[in-house]
Design a protein around this motif. Structure first.
Motif, PDB file in Angstrom:
ATOM      1  N   ALA A   1       0.836  -1.250   0.180  1.00 23.41           N
ATOM      2  CA  ALA A   1      -0.143  -0.095  -0.115  1.00 23.41           C
ATOM      3  C   ALA A   1       0.807   1.288   0.101  1.00 23.41           C
ATOM      4  CB  ALA A   1      -0.941  -0.117   1.317  1.00 23.41           C
ATOM      5  N   ALA A   2       1.958   1.207   0.812  1.00 22.86           N
ATOM      6  CA  ALA A   2       3.040   2.393   1.002  1.00 22.86           C
ATOM      7  C   ALA A   2       3.578   2.541  -0.672  1.00 22.86           C
ATOM      8  CB  ALA A   2       4.041   2.058   1.782  1.00 22.86           C
ATOM      9  N   GLU A   3       3.836   1.384  -1.090  1.00 21.11           N
ATOM     10  CA  GLU A   3       4.553   1.659  -2.470  1.00 21.11           C
ATOM     11  C   GLU A   3       3.355   2.317  -3.697  1.00 21.11           C
ATOM     12  OE1 GLU A   3       6.599  -0.746  -6.066  1.00 21.11           O
ATOM     13  OE2 GLU A   3       6.830  -1.624  -4.001  1.00 21.11           O
ATOM     14  N   ARG A   4       2.184   1.635  -3.591  1.00 18.86           N
ATOM     15  CA  ARG A   4       1.134   2.093  -4.313  1.00 18.86           C
ATOM     16  C   ARG A   4       0.737   3.596  -4.027  1.00 18.86           C
ATOM     17  NH1 ARG A   4      -1.902  -1.881  -3.280  1.00 18.86           N
ATOM     18  NH2 ARG A   4      -3.152  -0.803  -1.615  1.00 18.86           N
ATOM     19  N   GLN A   5       0.833   4.176  -2.870  1.00 10.03           N
ATOM     20  CA  GLN A   5       0.648   5.705  -2.296  1.00 10.03           C
ATOM     21  C   GLN A   5       1.915   6.348  -3.178  1.00 10.03           C
ATOM     22  OE1 GLN A   5       0.440   6.365   1.640  1.00 10.03           O
ATOM     23  NE2 GLN A   5      -0.576   8.378   1.338  1.00 10.03           N
ATOM     24  N   LEU A   6       3.009   5.817  -2.892  1.00 14.82           N
ATOM     25  CA  LEU A   6       3.967   6.655  -3.190  1.00 14.82           C
ATOM     26  C   LEU A   6       4.230   6.815  -4.799  1.00 14.82           C
ATOM     27  CD1 LEU A   6       6.671   8.184  -2.781  1.00 14.82           C
ATOM     28  CD2 LEU A   6       7.954   5.788  -2.738  1.00 14.82           C
ATOM     29  N   CYS A   7       3.890   5.609  -5.604  1.00 12.85           N
ATOM     30  CA  CYS A   7       3.746   5.629  -7.067  1.00 12.85           C
ATOM     31  C   CYS A   7       2.764   6.787  -7.435  1.00 12.85           C
ATOM     32  CB  CYS A   7       3.500   4.336  -7.743  1.00 12.85           C
ATOM     33  SG  CYS A   7       4.949   3.201  -7.411  1.00 12.85           S
ATOM     34  N   GLY A   8       1.489   6.735  -6.771  1.00 14.12           N
ATOM     35  CA  GLY A   8       0.571   7.692  -7.115  1.00 14.12           C
ATOM     36  C   GLY A   8       0.984   9.294  -6.753  1.00 14.12           C
ATOM     37  N   LEU A   9       1.853   9.377  -5.841  1.00 12.45           N
ATOM     38  CA  LEU A   9       2.254  10.785  -5.563  1.00 12.45           C
ATOM     39  C   LEU A   9       3.307  10.906  -6.505  1.00 12.45           C
ATOM     40  CD1 LEU A   9       2.770  10.557  -1.703  1.00 12.45           C
ATOM     41  CD2 LEU A   9       1.001  11.853  -2.819  1.00 12.45           C
ATOM     42  N   VAL A  10       4.240  10.346  -6.983  1.00 10.77           N
ATOM     43  CA  VAL A  10       4.995  10.501  -8.003  1.00 10.77           C
ATOM     44  C   VAL A  10       4.458  10.890  -9.288  1.00 10.77           C
ATOM     45  CG1 VAL A  10       7.129   9.511  -9.434  1.00 10.77           C
ATOM     46  CG2 VAL A  10       7.206   9.232  -6.907  1.00 10.77           C
ATOM     47  N   ASN A  11       3.746   9.736  -9.662  1.00 13.34           N
ATOM     48  CA  ASN A  11       2.733  10.216 -10.906  1.00 13.34           C
ATOM     49  C   ASN A  11       1.904  11.455 -11.066  1.00 13.34           C
ATOM     50  OD1 ASN A  11       1.800   9.320 -13.459  1.00 13.34           O
ATOM     51  ND2 ASN A  11      -0.323   9.075 -12.616  1.00 13.34           N
TER      52      ASN A  11
ATOM     53  N   ARG B   1      18.206   7.845  -6.640  1.00 17.85           N
ATOM     54  CA  ARG B   1      18.581   6.315  -6.001  1.00 17.85           C
ATOM     55  C   ARG B   1      17.420   5.421  -6.546  1.00 17.85           C
ATOM     56  NH1 ARG B   1      18.897   6.527   0.101  1.00 17.85           N
ATOM     57  NH2 ARG B   1      17.668   4.589   0.186  1.00 17.85           N
ATOM     58  N   ALA B   2      16.320   5.758  -6.553  1.00 18.32           N
ATOM     59  CA  ALA B   2      15.322   4.905  -6.843  1.00 18.32           C
ATOM     60  C   ALA B   2      15.233   4.733  -8.524  1.00 18.32           C
ATOM     61  CB  ALA B   2      13.849   5.362  -6.814  1.00 18.32           C
ATOM     62  N   ILE B   3      15.677   5.550  -9.309  1.00 17.18           N
ATOM     63  CA  ILE B   3      15.820   5.232 -10.705  1.00 17.18           C
ATOM     64  C   ILE B   3      17.067   4.499 -10.971  1.00 17.18           C
ATOM     65  CG2 ILE B   3      16.163   6.334 -12.723  1.00 17.18           C
ATOM     66  CD1 ILE B   3      14.389   8.658 -11.668  1.00 17.18           C
TER      67      ILE B   3
END
Length: 138
Positions: A6-16, A133-135
């Motif tokens: 859920a945290a990863e999904r939320q982070l991906c939504g924020l980055v998007n 770092r993530a990329i």
């Protein structure tokens, strides 16, 4: 407690969401200068002489798409293709005087009401480091 998924999904939504805001911001400023978003992106990224491949990488697009954009900018007298200093097969993309002036105007417009303006310089640096770092982790 939030699950890792859920945290990863939320982070991906924020980055998007941030990416969308930055794209909209760029498009709105590009129009003011008579540019398309890809042309504005190319001018923003062309911080110095570079090859078409380098520009395409910085624009996050295929070289053929970058070539199309560069052709348009060259026809407008904003970019020149010059011989590469060390590779006879390659060409360097270089901003003309007119291109440098338009790039400066673009960068000034992009700084106004930027989606990142709410972050301090330190926070922007931290965000950049984390995204780098993530990329590059891939």
């Amino acid at each position: 407690m939030t699950s890792p998924e859920a945290a990863e999904r939320q982070l991906c939504g924020l980055v998007n969401g941030l990416s969308h805001q930055i794209g909209e911001h760029l498009r709105a400023r590009a129009v003011k200068l008579g540019l398309t978003a890809p042309q504005a992106t190319a001018l923003r990224e062309l911080s110095g002489p570079m090859t078409m491949g380098e520009l395409a990488e910085r624009m996050s697009c295929e070289p053929s798409n970058a070539t199309f954009v560069v052709d348009k900018l060259e026809n407008q007298g904003l970019i020149e293709r010059r011989p590469h200093p060390t590779d006879r097969r390659a060409r360097h993309l270089v901003l003309t005087t007119k291109g440098k002036a338009l790039r400066a105007d673009l960068l000034e417009l992009l700084a106004q009401e930027s989606p990142l303006a709410g972050l301090s310089t330190a926070e922007q640096n931290t965000l950049q480091q984390l995204l780098d770092r993530a990329i590059t982790k891939r």
